[in-house]
Design a protein around this motif. Sequence first.
Motif, PDB file in Angstrom:
ATOM      1  N   ILE A 230       0.638  -0.898  -0.048  1.00  0.00           N
ATOM      2  CA  ILE A 230      -0.085   0.012   0.025  1.00  0.00           C
ATOM      3  C   ILE A 230       1.143   1.582   0.418  1.00  0.00           C
ATOM      4  CG2 ILE A 230      -1.694   1.429   1.436  1.00  0.00           C
ATOM      5  CD1 ILE A 230      -3.019  -1.391   2.158  1.00  0.00           C
ATOM      6  N   THR A 231       0.541   2.296  -0.876  1.00  0.00           N
ATOM      7  CA  THR A 231       1.240   3.104  -0.944  1.00  0.00           C
ATOM      8  C   THR A 231       0.381   4.244  -1.461  1.00  0.00           C
ATOM      9  OG1 THR A 231       3.807   2.383  -2.430  1.00  0.00           O
ATOM     10  CG2 THR A 231       2.540   4.620  -2.192  1.00  0.00           C
ATOM     11  N   LEU A 232       0.337   5.247   0.138  1.00  0.00           N
ATOM     12  CA  LEU A 232      -0.385   6.571   0.205  1.00  0.00           C
ATOM     13  C   LEU A 232      -0.394   7.459  -0.962  1.00  0.00           C
ATOM     14  CD1 LEU A 232      -0.480   6.784   4.004  1.00  0.00           C
ATOM     15  CD2 LEU A 232      -1.975   5.595   2.788  1.00  0.00           C
ATOM     16  N   HIS A 233      -1.543   8.015  -1.195  1.00  0.00           N
ATOM     17  CA  HIS A 233      -0.727   8.931  -2.347  1.00  0.00           C
ATOM     18  C   HIS A 233      -1.768  11.138  -1.741  1.00  0.00           C
ATOM     19  CE1 HIS A 233       0.548   6.399  -5.149  1.00  0.00           C
ATOM     20  NE2 HIS A 233      -0.626   5.548  -4.778  1.00  0.00           N
ATOM     21  N   PRO A 234      -1.090  11.109  -0.489  1.00  0.00           N
ATOM     22  CA  PRO A 234      -1.698  12.503   0.056  1.00  0.00           C
ATOM     23  C   PRO A 234      -2.279  13.280  -1.433  1.00  0.00           C
ATOM     24  CG  PRO A 234       0.247  12.174   0.669  1.00  0.00           C
ATOM     25  CD  PRO A 234       0.318  11.345  -0.716  1.00  0.00           C
ATOM     26  N   THR A 235      -2.885  14.533  -1.454  1.00  0.00           N
ATOM     27  CA  THR A 235      -3.788  15.686  -2.039  1.00  0.00           C
ATOM     28  C   THR A 235      -4.533  16.439  -1.456  1.00  0.00           C
ATOM     29  OG1 THR A 235      -5.773  14.329  -3.244  1.00  0.00           O
ATOM     30  CG2 THR A 235      -3.000  14.193  -4.364  1.00  0.00           C
ATOM     31  N   GLU A 236      -4.532  17.705  -2.266  1.00  0.00           N
ATOM     32  CA  GLU A 236      -5.871  18.685  -1.819  1.00  0.00           C
ATOM     33  C   GLU A 236      -6.886  18.111  -1.676  1.00  0.00           C
ATOM     34  OE1 GLU A 236      -5.075  22.433  -2.463  1.00  0.00           O
ATOM     35  OE2 GLU A 236      -2.886  22.500  -1.628  1.00  0.00           O
ATOM     36  N   GLY A 267     -14.105  21.576  12.724  1.00  0.00           N
ATOM     37  CA  GLY A 267     -13.381  21.438  12.187  1.00  0.00           C
ATOM     38  C   GLY A 267     -13.261  22.859  12.185  1.00  0.00           C
ATOM     39  N   GLU A 268     -12.462  23.528  11.756  1.00  0.00           N
ATOM     40  CA  GLU A 268     -13.341  24.892  11.172  1.00  0.00           C
ATOM     41  C   GLU A 268     -11.868  25.111   9.998  1.00  0.00           C
ATOM     42  OE1 GLU A 268     -10.171  27.732  13.806  1.00  0.00           O
ATOM     43  OE2 GLU A 268     -10.981  27.492  15.080  1.00  0.00           O
ATOM     44  N   HIS A 269     -11.182  24.302   9.030  1.00  0.00           N
ATOM     45  CA  HIS A 269     -10.102  24.147   7.826  1.00  0.00           C
ATOM     46  C   HIS A 269     -11.066  23.168   6.939  1.00  0.00           C
ATOM     47  CE1 HIS A 269      -6.535  25.469  10.985  1.00  0.00           C
ATOM     48  NE2 HIS A 269      -6.640  25.999   9.567  1.00  0.00           N
ATOM     49  N   GLU A 270     -11.099  23.820   6.301  1.00  0.00           N
ATOM     50  CA  GLU A 270     -11.853  23.023   4.903  1.00  0.00           C
ATOM     51  C   GLU A 270     -11.111  21.973   3.911  1.00  0.00           C
ATOM     52  OE1 GLU A 270     -14.171  23.655   0.982  1.00  0.00           O
ATOM     53  OE2 GLU A 270     -13.670  25.320   1.557  1.00  0.00           O
ATOM     54  N   LYS A 271      -9.595  22.818   3.679  1.00  0.00           N
ATOM     55  CA  LYS A 271      -8.958  21.799   2.889  1.00  0.00           C
ATOM     56  C   LYS A 271      -7.654  21.244   3.880  1.00  0.00           C
ATOM     57  CE  LYS A 271     -10.182  23.601  -1.775  1.00  0.00           C
ATOM     58  NZ  LYS A 271      -9.778  23.774  -2.919  1.00  0.00           N
ATOM     59  N   VAL A 272      -7.806  19.303   3.309  1.00  0.00           N
ATOM     60  CA  VAL A 272      -6.290  18.939   3.948  1.00  0.00           C
ATOM     61  C   VAL A 272      -5.707  17.986   3.160  1.00  0.00           C
ATOM     62  CG1 VAL A 272      -6.945  19.389   6.561  1.00  0.00           C
ATOM     63  CG2 VAL A 272      -7.602  17.424   5.086  1.00  0.00           C
ATOM     64  N   VAL A 273      -4.125  17.820   3.051  1.00  0.00           N
ATOM     65  CA  VAL A 273      -3.958  17.179   2.650  1.00  0.00           C
ATOM     66  C   VAL A 273      -4.338  15.274   3.230  1.00  0.00           C
ATOM     67  CG1 VAL A 273      -1.787  16.692   1.781  1.00  0.00           C
ATOM     68  CG2 VAL A 273      -2.231  18.990   1.917  1.00  0.00           C
ATOM     69  N   ALA A 274      -4.335  14.869   2.044  1.00  0.00           N
ATOM     70  CA  ALA A 274      -4.604  13.460   3.266  1.00  0.00           C
ATOM     71  C   ALA A 274      -4.474  12.707   1.104  1.00  0.00           C
ATOM     72  CB  ALA A 274      -5.891  13.515   3.630  1.00  0.00           C
ATOM     73  N   ASP A 275      -4.337  11.426   1.810  1.00  0.00           N
ATOM     74  CA  ASP A 275      -5.190  10.160   0.088  1.00  0.00           C
ATOM     75  C   ASP A 275      -7.096   9.820   0.909  1.00  0.00           C
ATOM     76  OD1 ASP A 275      -5.770   7.879  -0.469  1.00  0.00           O
ATOM     77  OD2 ASP A 275      -3.510   7.147  -0.516  1.00  0.00           O
ATOM     78  N   GLY A 276      -7.441  11.100   0.220  1.00  0.00           N
ATOM     79  CA  GLY A 276      -8.534  10.851  -0.251  1.00  0.00           C
ATOM     80  C   GLY A 276      -9.325   9.637  -0.050  1.00  0.00           C
ATOM     81  N   VAL A 277      -8.494   8.832  -0.582  1.00  0.00           N
ATOM     82  CA  VAL A 277      -9.661   7.299  -0.793  1.00  0.00           C
ATOM     83  C   VAL A 277      -9.256   6.363  -0.108  1.00  0.00           C
ATOM     84  CG1 VAL A 277      -9.416   5.676  -2.932  1.00  0.00           C
ATOM     85  CG2 VAL A 277      -8.866   7.239  -3.485  1.00  0.00           C
ATOM     86  N   ARG A 278      -8.158   6.566   0.576  1.00  0.00           N
ATOM     87  CA  ARG A 278      -7.994   5.633   1.804  1.00  0.00           C
ATOM     88  C   ARG A 278      -8.604   6.367   3.151  1.00  0.00           C
ATOM     89  NH1 ARG A 278      -6.764   1.117  -0.178  1.00  0.00           N
ATOM     90  NH2 ARG A 278      -4.792   0.879  -1.059  1.00  0.00           N
ATOM     91  N   LEU A 279      -8.671   7.372   3.727  1.00  0.00           N
ATOM     92  CA  LEU A 279      -9.658   7.655   4.706  1.00  0.00           C
ATOM     93  C   LEU A 279     -10.990   8.286   3.973  1.00  0.00           C
ATOM     94  CD1 LEU A 279      -9.440   9.386   6.994  1.00  0.00           C
ATOM     95  CD2 LEU A 279      -9.739  11.464   5.672  1.00  0.00           C
ATOM     96  N   GLN A 362      -4.962  -0.787   9.761  1.00  0.00           N
ATOM     97  CA  GLN A 362      -3.372  -0.432   8.809  1.00  0.00           C
ATOM     98  C   GLN A 362      -3.405   0.654   8.468  1.00  0.00           C
ATOM     99  OE1 GLN A 362      -1.064  -3.521   8.741  1.00  0.00           O
ATOM    100  NE2 GLN A 362      -2.466  -4.277  10.469  1.00  0.00           N
ATOM    101  N   LEU A 363      -4.961   1.086   7.866  1.00  0.00           N
ATOM    102  CA  LEU A 363      -4.503   2.464   6.928  1.00  0.00           C
ATOM    103  C   LEU A 363      -4.037   3.616   8.119  1.00  0.00           C
ATOM    104  CD1 LEU A 363      -7.674   1.418   4.497  1.00  0.00           C
ATOM    105  CD2 LEU A 363      -5.651   1.686   4.017  1.00  0.00           C
ATOM    106  N   VAL A 364      -5.831   2.977   9.217  1.00  0.00           N
ATOM    107  CA  VAL A 364      -4.903   4.576  10.543  1.00  0.00           C
ATOM    108  C   VAL A 364      -2.966   4.418  11.154  1.00  0.00           C
ATOM    109  CG1 VAL A 364      -5.754   5.110  12.425  1.00  0.00           C
ATOM    110  CG2 VAL A 364      -7.002   4.398  11.076  1.00  0.00           C
ATOM    111  N   GLU A 365      -2.893   3.985  11.531  1.00  0.00           N
ATOM    112  CA  GLU A 365      -1.483   3.132  11.174  1.00  0.00           C
ATOM    113  C   GLU A 365      -0.472   4.163  10.091  1.00  0.00           C
ATOM    114  OE1 GLU A 365      -0.596  -0.955  12.600  1.00  0.00           O
ATOM    115  OE2 GLU A 365      -1.463  -0.273  14.797  1.00  0.00           O
ATOM    116  N   LEU A 366      -0.781   3.178   8.695  1.00  0.00           N
ATOM    117  CA  LEU A 366      -0.012   3.737   7.822  1.00  0.00           C
ATOM    118  C   LEU A 366       0.044   5.477   7.671  1.00  0.00           C
ATOM    119  CD1 LEU A 366       1.622   2.531   5.063  1.00  0.00           C
ATOM    120  CD2 LEU A 366      -0.408   2.958   3.962  1.00  0.00           C
ATOM    121  N   MET A 367      -0.934   5.480   7.822  1.00  0.00           N
ATOM    122  CA  MET A 367      -1.027   7.684   8.212  1.00  0.00           C
ATOM    123  C   MET A 367      -1.109   7.855   9.070  1.00  0.00           C
ATOM    124  SD  MET A 367      -5.267   7.543   6.300  1.00  0.00           S
ATOM    125  CE  MET A 367      -5.347   8.965   5.796  1.00  0.00           C
TER     126      MET A 367
END
Length: 727
Positions: A230-236, A267-279, A362-367
């Motif tokens: 598994i490889t994470l692909h973080p994006t906005e 939360g206060e912020h709208e955009k974050v950097v994360a792997d949206g698919v895995r989250l 597994q995914l939570v720990e990977l992140m």
Amino acid sequence: MSHSQSIPSNKLAQKMFEQNLWWTYAIREGKEFLELSKGLLNILGRHVSLLEDIMGEYETELLRLKIAEAYKAENATSADFDMRFIASYETLKGKRSFQHQLRVLTVDNEKIIWVTCVDVSEMVALEREMVDAQGRLSLNHLYDRQKALQERNAFITSSYNKQSRFLALLSHELRSPLLGISSLVKRIRSEMEITSEVNSMLKTIAMTAEQSTYLVNDILTYSQTEYDGITLHPTEVSLPELLENVKQLTKSIASDKDLILSLVYLGEHEKVVADGVRLTQILINLIVNAIKFTQYGGVNIEISEALKERFVFKITDSGEGITPERQAKIFEPFAQLEADSGKYTANDRYLGAGLGLFVVKQLVELMGGKITVTSDVGVGTTFEFELKLKCVKNGKKHPPANNVTRLVRVNKESVDSIDSQRDILPNSQSKNKSVVNNVVDAVKVAETAVGCHRVLIADDSKINCMVLAGYLADLNCEVVEAKDGRQAWELFQQQPFDYVLLDIQMPFMDGVEVSKRIQERYEKGHAEELKGVFAITAGGDLSGFIEEDEKPESVGFDAWLVKPVNKQQIIRLLEKDYRHKVEQKVEVDSQKTDFERDQQVKRESLAVLEDVPKQFHHLVEPFLVEMNDGINELQQCNQLNDKESIKKMAHYLKGNCMLFQLSGLVSLFRNLETIQEVTLQNHASTELDEVQKEAIRFAETEKTLQNVVLNVKSLENSISISHNNDK
């Protein structure tokens, strides 16, 4: 030898003493004194005055260390003192090794070091050869072991690659029909008149297909975690939109059990950097798991910002709870398949693969996070995990509320709905009514413009063929279907087609092979009418289907889409001619009527809000302000015949449109950049004077600007509809 001729014993002893190998060392009045036997001097072949001269180029500190050690030894002058070591000398015969025996003598109260030497060069060489042989043997053993490890690693890598390929194919085989079912059910429910009973059945079918798709995704993720694949692909990503999407995907499962599904974003912020698919996969797994074990009440999802860039996710249900014994094993794979005492408990009626929570962990720990569970039997359960997500600085702050702004896609279904209501809007909404009319007409023009194409579909799934063919039929396209790759290739050779839609995994010949053959035929000039070849697959990532160094375009694909494909995606595909990059000749006909010119403008692709990536939606309005200013400047430059300024402004606006992925506007501004050269090239064979050429350039620029204005108006209107719906 006779007695009278014999050498006296004292002289013989003296001669033998001189030929032996020895040297002495003493210190007198702070100076070193060395004496070497004749035999040793003859071997060395050089003058020796210092201790280091004895060893020559092989000089080391060894001799001085041994002499100093002997001087300090308390029993150095006793008979049982015996110091031995081996050192090498530079001799007339090269490097020779000598064993040294060092003794300390006292003569006239003066300590003298007497060192006798024995040449052991052959023995040292033999020993070195034995050591080297042992070393070579060890190296050979090491090489053999390394080679065996490399072969084993190659076998493991090959097996892993084969498994990855198998999983990709398995993903396609399982997901493709499931997605086809979901698409077909959605089409039936949205476009056909059905009874409430049939609608309920279709709803159950769609829900079952969705749940099966989740299970397939979990199986694939589990297999990837076993091989660290598994490889994470973080994006906005917009966190509120992601959460709303998760809610929409799971609310049908909750409503089927009459459960309440609530989502609160604090939360206060709208955009974050994360792997949206895995989250999304994490949240869906936790929510579906909570719904599964809840009979009454509901499930609440709460997300808050605990500290700077740290987000806490809580999923709480009012289910039957989890015993402490089960909590200890709940994140283990296949935990639900294990019965603690051979007896079934209440929870065992939900027996399943038991992969969901393992995948989540597994995914939570990977992140970089950690997940915990707290539960009271008979009360409910809470799963909680915290993630550090980088907040986008220029992103808008989101008010703490449960409402998530949704941007409406202008598609056929929404247009049909608006079209049926636009005539009954109250007079007080006349402005909105005008906006609705404009957008409905614009979208209908866009759908009409992409029609009348011959399209070849190749898919071994009848359901998927049915869905795609239905979309294309709505667009007035002539559709030819192929049940496998071989049949698709035969049909392509026999008939002309504008577009080809290929499934990847098919019997007899896969989609990649068909695309390569079509590309070869096209390059030979046997398919000049071809405008585009598209891969449409359920496999997701294309890495499992083409070589590592290949790209989709290198095997003949103009676009790569993942199922399920909706009608808007099909419209976008058919709006563009991917194969004919040369600008078409455009002639000015002064006799054209305004109606003809208007129809020519409407045939261009129209921009709508859904063309813009969601992460740029909040920037669209200032973009449009700048766009309108630029259009006014372009029109003024055209009136002044300022060709250089037109090129610069068109180039600048084209860059902005590329950022917002508005391909239609990008193409139009590209035309404006090169319009003078294209005009001269198109009319090079005609005898036109400069006035006529300038008239042609002026007319082409004006016509292109009309198309730009129409696209900008269409985009503005779609935004207005979005705002009205939000209200």
